[in-house]
Design a protein around this motif. Sequence first.
Motif, PDB file in Angstrom:
ATOM      1  N   UNK A 135      40.536  25.274  45.707  1.00  0.00           N
ATOM      2  CA  UNK A 135      41.978  25.240  45.453  1.00  0.00           C
ATOM      3  C   UNK A 135      42.358  26.198  44.333  1.00  0.00           C
ATOM      4  N   UNK A 136      41.532  26.265  43.293  1.00  0.00           N
ATOM      5  CA  UNK A 136      41.811  27.199  42.208  1.00  0.00           C
ATOM      6  C   UNK A 136      41.709  28.639  42.653  1.00  0.00           C
ATOM      7  N   UNK A 137      40.674  28.950  43.409  1.00  0.00           N
ATOM      8  CA  UNK A 137      40.487  30.311  43.918  1.00  0.00           C
ATOM      9  C   UNK A 137      41.687  30.753  44.751  1.00  0.00           C
ATOM     10  N   UNK A 138      42.056  29.947  45.736  1.00  0.00           N
ATOM     11  CA  UNK A 138      43.145  30.330  46.638  1.00  0.00           C
ATOM     12  C   UNK A 138      44.492  30.279  45.932  1.00  0.00           C
ATOM     13  N   UNK A 139      44.650  29.358  44.985  1.00  0.00           N
ATOM     14  CA  UNK A 139      45.895  29.323  44.236  1.00  0.00           C
ATOM     15  C   UNK A 139      46.116  30.594  43.432  1.00  0.00           C
ATOM     16  N   UNK A 140      45.046  31.102  42.821  1.00  0.00           N
ATOM     17  CA  UNK A 140      45.163  32.344  42.059  1.00  0.00           C
ATOM     18  C   UNK A 140      45.467  33.519  42.988  1.00  0.00           C
ATOM     19  N   UNK A 141      44.843  33.557  44.146  1.00  0.00           N
ATOM     20  CA  UNK A 141      45.128  34.635  45.105  1.00  0.00           C
ATOM     21  C   UNK A 141      46.594  34.596  45.509  1.00  0.00           C
ATOM     22  N   UNK A 142      47.121  33.411  45.805  1.00  0.00           N
ATOM     23  CA  UNK A 142      48.532  33.313  46.214  1.00  0.00           C
ATOM     24  C   UNK A 142      49.470  33.788  45.111  1.00  0.00           C
ATOM     25  N   UNK A 143      49.208  33.370  43.870  1.00  0.00           N
ATOM     26  CA  UNK A 143      50.089  33.773  42.773  1.00  0.00           C
ATOM     27  C   UNK A 143      49.997  35.267  42.522  1.00  0.00           C
ATOM     28  N   UNK A 144      48.777  35.789  42.501  1.00  0.00           N
ATOM     29  CA  UNK A 144      48.607  37.216  42.235  1.00  0.00           C
ATOM     30  C   UNK A 144      49.282  38.057  43.318  1.00  0.00           C
ATOM     31  N   UNK A 145      49.143  37.648  44.571  1.00  0.00           N
ATOM     32  CA  UNK A 145      49.748  38.434  45.654  1.00  0.00           C
ATOM     33  C   UNK A 145      51.265  38.325  45.647  1.00  0.00           C
ATOM     34  N   UNK A 146      51.801  37.169  45.297  1.00  0.00           N
ATOM     35  CA  UNK A 146      53.250  37.010  45.261  1.00  0.00           C
ATOM     36  C   UNK A 146      53.880  37.935  44.234  1.00  0.00           C
ATOM     37  N   UNK A 147      53.257  38.019  43.032  1.00  0.00           N
ATOM     38  CA  UNK A 147      53.873  38.757  41.925  1.00  0.00           C
ATOM     39  C   UNK A 147      53.140  40.045  41.582  1.00  0.00           C
ATOM     40  N   UNK A 148      52.156  40.432  42.411  1.00  0.00           N
ATOM     41  CA  UNK A 148      51.373  41.650  42.165  1.00  0.00           C
ATOM     42  C   UNK A 148      50.774  41.636  40.759  1.00  0.00           C
ATOM     43  N   UNK A 149      50.031  40.586  40.468  1.00  0.00           N
ATOM     44  CA  UNK A 149      49.430  40.420  39.142  1.00  0.00           C
ATOM     45  C   UNK A 149      48.010  40.974  39.144  1.00  0.00           C
ATOM     46  N   UNK A 171      36.719  40.449  44.890  1.00  0.00           N
ATOM     47  CA  UNK A 171      36.455  41.711  44.174  1.00  0.00           C
ATOM     48  C   UNK A 171      36.921  42.930  44.962  1.00  0.00           C
ATOM     49  N   UNK A 172      37.124  42.790  46.276  1.00  0.00           N
ATOM     50  CA  UNK A 172      37.588  43.924  47.093  1.00  0.00           C
ATOM     51  C   UNK A 172      39.106  44.044  47.103  1.00  0.00           C
ATOM     52  N   UNK A 173      39.792  43.102  46.481  1.00  0.00           N
ATOM     53  CA  UNK A 173      41.255  43.080  46.482  1.00  0.00           C
ATOM     54  C   UNK A 173      41.782  44.172  45.554  1.00  0.00           C
ATOM     55  N   UNK A 174      42.888  44.794  45.960  1.00  0.00           N
ATOM     56  CA  UNK A 174      43.473  45.873  45.144  1.00  0.00           C
ATOM     57  C   UNK A 174      43.894  45.387  43.766  1.00  0.00           C
ATOM     58  N   UNK A 175      44.188  44.090  43.632  1.00  0.00           N
ATOM     59  CA  UNK A 175      44.618  43.560  42.342  1.00  0.00           C
ATOM     60  C   UNK A 175      43.444  43.156  41.447  1.00  0.00           C
ATOM     61  N   UNK A 176      42.233  43.183  41.976  1.00  0.00           N
ATOM     62  CA  UNK A 176      41.063  42.891  41.140  1.00  0.00           C
ATOM     63  C   UNK A 176      40.767  44.104  40.268  1.00  0.00           C
ATOM     64  N   UNK A 177      40.799  43.902  38.960  1.00  0.00           N
ATOM     65  CA  UNK A 177      40.661  45.011  38.022  1.00  0.00           C
ATOM     66  C   UNK A 177      39.375  44.928  37.210  1.00  0.00           C
ATOM     67  N   UNK A 178      38.354  44.348  37.814  1.00  0.00           N
ATOM     68  CA  UNK A 178      37.042  44.364  37.192  1.00  0.00           C
ATOM     69  C   UNK A 178      36.802  43.212  36.242  1.00  0.00           C
ATOM     70  N   UNK A 179      35.923  43.469  35.265  1.00  0.00           N
ATOM     71  CA  UNK A 179      35.411  42.403  34.411  1.00  0.00           C
ATOM     72  C   UNK A 179      35.616  42.671  32.919  1.00  0.00           C
ATOM     73  N   UNK A 180      36.242  43.764  32.583  1.00  0.00           N
ATOM     74  CA  UNK A 180      36.559  44.090  31.193  1.00  0.00           C
ATOM     75  C   UNK A 180      38.047  44.396  31.093  1.00  0.00           C
ATOM     76  N   UNK A 181      38.774  43.702  30.220  1.00  0.00           N
ATOM     77  CA  UNK A 181      40.235  43.875  30.194  1.00  0.00           C
ATOM     78  C   UNK A 181      40.694  45.251  29.743  1.00  0.00           C
TER      79      UNK A 181
END
Length: 385
Positions: A253-267, A280-290
Amino acid sequence: MSTRVESKDYVGGEQPPATEHTSETAEAYVQALVAQGVQCLFLNPGTDTFPIQEALSKLEQLGQPVPRTVLCLFEVVALAAAHGYYAATGQPQAVLVHVDVGTQNLGGTLHDAQRGRAAVLICAGRTPITADPRQRGTRDTYIHWLQEQFDQHGIVRNFVKWEYELRRSEQIGEVVARAFQIAASDPPGPVYLTLPREVLMAEMAEVTLFTREQVPPARLGAGDPDALREVAGRLVRSERPLVLTATTGRSPQGFHGLVRLAELLALPVVERRERNNFPTSHALHQGFQPGPLLESADLLLVLDHDVPYIPTQTRPHPDATIVQIDLDPVKERIPLWNFPVTLPVRADTSRALDLIVDYARELLTEDARQRIEARRAAFTANQQQ
């Protein structure tokens, strides 16, 4: 053979506890584990655990259900395995080690269970209290004098949510139920119970058992709706948001909830490699270092993260809004935690994120949609380069 306590005599819930016939406390301990749904007992044995080992064998031969015994030749293996099984199943686990040295040999895995919020009941034997030959379970071996400490529980007190020593046989059902209730309550974590050998070998006629449904853990849920609505509004208005997460993916639920929020607002999402939190293949995934994204963000959404960044390496912009949603957003068990937070929200992200999505949809304006789509296009273009 079992009997039931009459409902009129029990006020703790709709279903009264079961009363099982037994002959020793060790057998009652095994039955209490079964009542709590324990499937595996991760065991590193010693002179103080043999009553439980005998109880496991006896009850199995009598056709009664018992946990599967997972023999571990070192305590580190026992707790690490229990931690991993908890992470995979979400169900509290049970570990059994021997006296003070077995407790000490848990070592760094106890730290891992604490910081990893693993709901594990760690049981340890206790050196026999008496040297009376008339007492069952009394001291009868050289080592029994050497393994007694002034405060065996002090070995683990910094690392567990709760610790207790079983003092009377008739307590075993309620003590085991309370241990699992505390371990599994949000935020979850390890608990510690010692079992004196005389008590384990004491004769008893019956034991009152409690299921997990009768003594359930306390859950935080989605959090304060007003706070979540404010989070949604800040995210919709943000021009350079960034999500930092470490363990939101501990549940589907946490995994899919984050995907839904990120995709809705392009986060954009930066994760720590503790759980699989975002594809990790998602365009909004920006790696592991901020990195630069952290320094330029006007809003940070920190989810289930103990150390979102290293201040000596990088810092948020001084004017950035920082929202932290977590089972423990102010890190009460970390003595010094010096990360600024504008809006701390105590919640289970697996429940909170879907509410934020709903609130954000209601707040989207045409200007906000255009800004979000422009941000989405930029991240998609970067991924294709």
